[in-house]
Scaffold this motif. Structure first.
Motif, mmCIF file in Angstrom:
data_model
loop_
_atom_site.group_PDB
_atom_site.id
_atom_site.type_symbol
_atom_site.label_atom_id
_atom_site.label_comp_id
_atom_site.label_asym_id
_atom_site.label_seq_id
_atom_site.Cartn_x
_atom_site.Cartn_y
_atom_site.Cartn_z
ATOM 1 N N GLY A 475 0.809 -1.208 0.000
ATOM 2 C CA GLY A 475 0.000 0.000 0.000
ATOM 3 C C GLY A 475 0.848 1.265 0.000
ATOM 4 N N ALA A 476 1.897 1.272 0.828
ATOM 5 C CA ALA A 476 2.771 2.447 0.900
ATOM 6 C C ALA A 476 3.471 2.700 -0.429
ATOM 7 C CB ALA A 476 3.792 2.262 2.014
ATOM 8 N N LYS A 477 3.914 1.628 -1.090
ATOM 9 C CA LYS A 477 4.585 1.785 -2.379
ATOM 10 C C LYS A 477 3.611 2.267 -3.444
ATOM 11 C CE LYS A 477 8.801 0.814 -1.388
ATOM 12 N NZ LYS A 477 9.852 1.855 -1.549
ATOM 13 N N LEU A 478 2.382 1.759 -3.411
ATOM 14 C CA LEU A 478 1.372 2.231 -4.359
ATOM 15 C C LEU A 478 1.096 3.720 -4.163
ATOM 16 C CD1 LEU A 478 -1.351 -0.573 -4.588
ATOM 17 C CD2 LEU A 478 -0.017 0.370 -6.485
ATOM 18 N N ASN A 479 0.965 4.129 -2.902
ATOM 19 C CA ASN A 479 0.675 5.531 -2.615
ATOM 20 C C ASN A 479 1.815 6.443 -3.069
ATOM 21 O OD1 ASN A 479 -1.839 4.915 -1.458
ATOM 22 N ND2 ASN A 479 -0.951 4.614 0.572
ATOM 23 N N SER A 480 3.055 6.011 -2.853
ATOM 24 C CA SER A 480 4.192 6.832 -3.293
ATOM 25 C C SER A 480 4.295 6.850 -4.814
ATOM 26 C CB SER A 480 5.490 6.310 -2.680
ATOM 27 O OG SER A 480 5.799 5.012 -3.167
ATOM 28 N N TRP A 481 3.980 5.726 -5.450
ATOM 29 C CA TRP A 481 4.014 5.625 -6.914
ATOM 30 C C TRP A 481 3.010 6.594 -7.547
ATOM 31 C CZ3 TRP A 481 0.657 2.345 -10.286
ATOM 32 C CH2 TRP A 481 1.184 2.176 -11.582
ATOM 33 N N ASN A 482 1.908 6.787 -6.838
ATOM 34 C CA ASN A 482 0.838 7.656 -7.340
ATOM 35 C C ASN A 482 0.792 8.992 -6.592
ATOM 36 O OD1 ASN A 482 -1.505 8.145 -9.033
ATOM 37 N ND2 ASN A 482 -2.769 7.844 -7.188
ATOM 38 N N ALA A 483 1.924 9.389 -6.038
ATOM 39 C CA ALA A 483 1.947 10.576 -5.176
ATOM 40 C C ALA A 483 1.412 11.818 -5.863
ATOM 41 C CB ALA A 483 3.371 10.831 -4.684
ATOM 42 N N GLU A 484 1.635 11.956 -7.158
ATOM 43 C CA GLU A 484 1.188 13.140 -7.896
ATOM 44 C C GLU A 484 -0.038 12.848 -8.761
ATOM 45 O OE1 GLU A 484 4.479 14.728 -10.033
ATOM 46 O OE2 GLU A 484 5.721 14.950 -8.244
ATOM 47 N N GLY A 485 -0.670 11.704 -8.525
ATOM 48 C CA GLY A 485 -1.880 11.361 -9.259
ATOM 49 C C GLY A 485 -1.647 10.852 -10.663
ATOM 50 N N GLN A 486 -0.389 10.580 -10.988
ATOM 51 C CA GLN A 486 -0.078 10.176 -12.366
ATOM 52 C C GLN A 486 -0.543 8.767 -12.697
ATOM 53 O OE1 GLN A 486 1.864 10.426 -9.747
ATOM 54 N NE2 GLN A 486 4.001 9.830 -10.153
ATOM 55 N N HIS A 487 -0.845 7.965 -11.664
ATOM 56 C CA HIS A 487 -1.318 6.599 -11.894
ATOM 57 C C HIS A 487 -2.677 6.382 -11.227
ATOM 58 C CE1 HIS A 487 2.630 5.663 -13.476
ATOM 59 N NE2 HIS A 487 3.195 6.107 -12.365
ATOM 60 N N ALA A 488 -3.484 7.438 -11.210
ATOM 61 C CA ALA A 488 -4.748 7.397 -10.477
ATOM 62 C C ALA A 488 -5.695 6.327 -11.007
ATOM 63 C CB ALA A 488 -5.433 8.771 -10.539
ATOM 64 N N LEU A 518 -4.990 0.653 3.670
ATOM 65 C CA LEU A 518 -3.834 0.347 2.826
ATOM 66 C C LEU A 518 -3.612 1.355 1.706
ATOM 67 C CD1 LEU A 518 -3.959 -3.557 2.416
ATOM 68 C CD2 LEU A 518 -2.488 -2.199 3.909
ATOM 69 N N ILE A 519 -4.670 1.738 1.008
ATOM 70 C CA ILE A 519 -4.527 2.599 -0.166
ATOM 71 C C ILE A 519 -5.303 3.890 0.022
ATOM 72 C CG2 ILE A 519 -4.843 2.812 -2.664
ATOM 73 C CD1 ILE A 519 -4.765 -0.174 -2.914
ATOM 74 N N LYS A 520 -4.642 5.007 -0.255
ATOM 75 C CA LYS A 520 -5.341 6.289 -0.233
ATOM 76 C C LYS A 520 -6.240 6.405 -1.461
ATOM 77 C CE LYS A 520 -1.489 8.730 1.995
ATOM 78 N NZ LYS A 520 -0.477 9.812 1.809
ATOM 79 N N THR A 521 -7.347 7.104 -1.303
ATOM 80 C CA THR A 521 -8.225 7.342 -2.454
ATOM 81 C C THR A 521 -7.468 8.158 -3.486
ATOM 82 O OG1 THR A 521 -10.186 7.314 -1.052
ATOM 83 C CG2 THR A 521 -10.394 8.334 -3.233
#
Length: 526
Positions: A475-488, A518-521
């Protein structure tokens, strides 16, 4: 209200001093087979309650062993402690309970007993009071002595510690019980890690005059836990005490586990800066560690740990991430010969899993990366858990900048891993490597996360303990991967899948909150 232990119970405990355990693989021993222990596998609360009911009825203590098939220290216990015939013959006096971390419900039991690291061994009274946690890093004879301490005293470790802190009088055996308690697997039941050095130093001072070896051990544990000098302020008397231990073959042998596992921290605490004091201490450690390395009364794993400590001390003032450290040629020669000899001589599969993985790490620590890779590859077919070795190969490649090779090994390790908790752990490691080394591969990242969430859905213990931490890493890696919304979009699909998993978890179960967090919206970029 706690029940008092009867004389009959104490007699039964004292008679059970020479406990032994066989491999957890042979959990159901045939009746009358003296060569194995009748392990009771526990995969849920009902299994545990049944075991403690039996213990109370039969006036026997309980030994709980928490481990995993792949775990090198667990395999070390199987190779050196669990197979001892004298232990096996006496194990009838115990109710032996094994929690395999990959059994259904095992991670939930881990939460119940506050166990996280493999291996953890806990000795309970028949009334289910925790007497002590046994130190898995000491050699088999020392484990037996610790069992003797727990059985002879019988008081819960929390009570013993509370009395010690209050200044109440303790017997010599209870002081030893504190000195040999497995502080590393305490999981903050007695003390937080940051407070541990100070507590151990306090106990060392309070134990003075009771037993010199016990006081020394408490001081050594305090120094080893001091995080580069934070926690214990050494003086000349303490430096002299450590020097005396290192100079004495008998004392160094008795304190072997602390000296080998904590060598670098002890040196940095006693001598924070390079100079004459540190040079003297390093020379004393080198002499003592060489003796331990050559001591055939110790296991191969313990002797290799002594050699590893020599390498760590030789690297002390070099960058931690140095791939090719500057080491004395004689030390490099010792590393090569020692590892090659272990590889050549080991015939037991459990010992091989414990020692060869350590040997590969040692070769890398010495900068011998090619030889580390060769050792691991040569042992893949000999290992009952080759995915552990594959992960090491991935780690080797990653440290050397070979990203594609690292990812191939991590992926293969995940594919070959076995057991629900193990698969989540290996899968989360692969997933983290994917995000860090190939963040552009959105398709594979989404596919891997989706697979892990699907496997979590089929595991009733997925959101407890080790498995929960594995999923939290994802979950943390997913959130960082999408930190700027590029993989929303991708993260949104994964969150929808995860929401379906969480919805099936009982709302009264704290797993539900773990799952939902686990995952932020995801928020779309722009």
């Amino acid at each position: 209200m706690k029940l008092k232990r009867s004389n009959a119970v104490l007699s039964a405990l004292a008679a059970a001093i020479a406990l032994t355990l066989s491999s957890p693989a042979s959990a159901a021993s045939a009746p009358g087979n003296a060569a194995q222990v009748a392990w009771q596998q526990a995969a849920g609360d009902a299994d545990i309650e049944r075991a403690f009911a039996q213990a109370k009825s039969e006036k026997k203590p309980v030994l709980l062993y928490w481990g995993a098939k792949w775990c090198p220290p667990c395999n070390q216990l199987k190779a050196t402690l669990f197979n001892r015939q004298d232990f096996i013959e006496q194990s009838r006096a115990f109710v032996a309970v094994h929690i395999d971390g990959d059994l259904p419900g095992a991670q939930k039991l881990g939460s119940r007993f506050k166990v996280r690291g493999y291996p953890t061994m806990i000795l309970f009274s028949p009334e289910a009071n925790e007497i002590t946690r046994l130190p898995g890093e000491v050699d088999a004879p020392q484990v037996l002595k610790v069992l003797q301490l727990g059985l002879a005293g019988g008081r819960p470790i929390k009570t013993v510690l509370a009395d010690a802190k209050a200044g109440k009088k303790l017997g010599a055996n209870e002081w030893k019980l504190l000195a040999f308690y497995s502080w590393e697997t305490d999981e903050q039941q007695l003390v937080s890690p940051i407070e541990r050095p100070g507590l151990l130093a306090q106990l060392a001072v309070a134990s003075a005059g009771i037993d010199a070896d016990t006081t020394t051990r408490l001081w050594l544990k305090a120094l080893a836990a001091s995080d580069e000098g934070k926690g214990v302020k050494p003086d000349a008397a303490l430096q002299q005490r450590v020097s005396a231990v290192l100079a004495s073959p008998a004392e160094a042998h008795a304190q072997m586990d602390v000296l080998t596992n904590g060598a670098a921290d002890i040196v940095k605490t006693l001598a924070p800066e390079p100079g004459a004091t540190r040079d003297k201490l390093l020379a004393e450690f080198e002499t003592a560690l060489k003796r331990l390395e050559a001591d055939t009364s110790l296991s191969r794993a313990d002797r290799m740990t002594a050699l590893q400590a020599r390498v760590e001390l030789a690297r002390l003032d070099q960058p931690r991430d140095a791939l090719t450290p500057k080491l004395p040629p004689a030390l490099i020669k010792d590393v090569r010969e020692h590892v090659a000899r272990a590889d050549r001589e080991i015939s037991d599969g459990y010992e091989r899993q414990a020692v060869i993985t350590g040997g590969a790490y040692l070769l890398g620590l010495a900068g011998l990366w090619k030889e580390s890779d060769e050792l691991l590859k040569a042992n893949l077919a000999k290992s009952h858990s080759p995915y552990y070795l594959m992960s090491q190969l991935g780690g080797n490649a990653r440290k050397q900048g070979r990203k594609d090779e690292a990812l191939r090994w991590y992926e293969e390790a995940f594919q070959k891993s076995e057991g629900p908790a193990t698969r989540l752990q290996w899968g989360s490691n692969y997933f983290a490597a994917l995000v860090e080394l190939a963040p552009q591969d959105a398709g594979k990242i989404e596919k891997t996360a989706a697979q892990l969430f699907s496997e979590a859905a089929a595991d009733k213990s997925a959101f407890y303990e080790r498995s929960a931490r594995s999923l939290q890493k994802v979950g943390a890696k997913l959130n960082s991967w999408n930190a700027e919304g590029q993989h929303a979009a991708a993260v949104g699909r994964l969150k929808t899948q995860l929401d379906g998993v969480c919805a099936k978890v009982d709302t009264a179960d704290r797993q539900r909150a773990t799952c939902e967090a686990l995952i932020k919206t995801p928020v779309k970029k722009g």
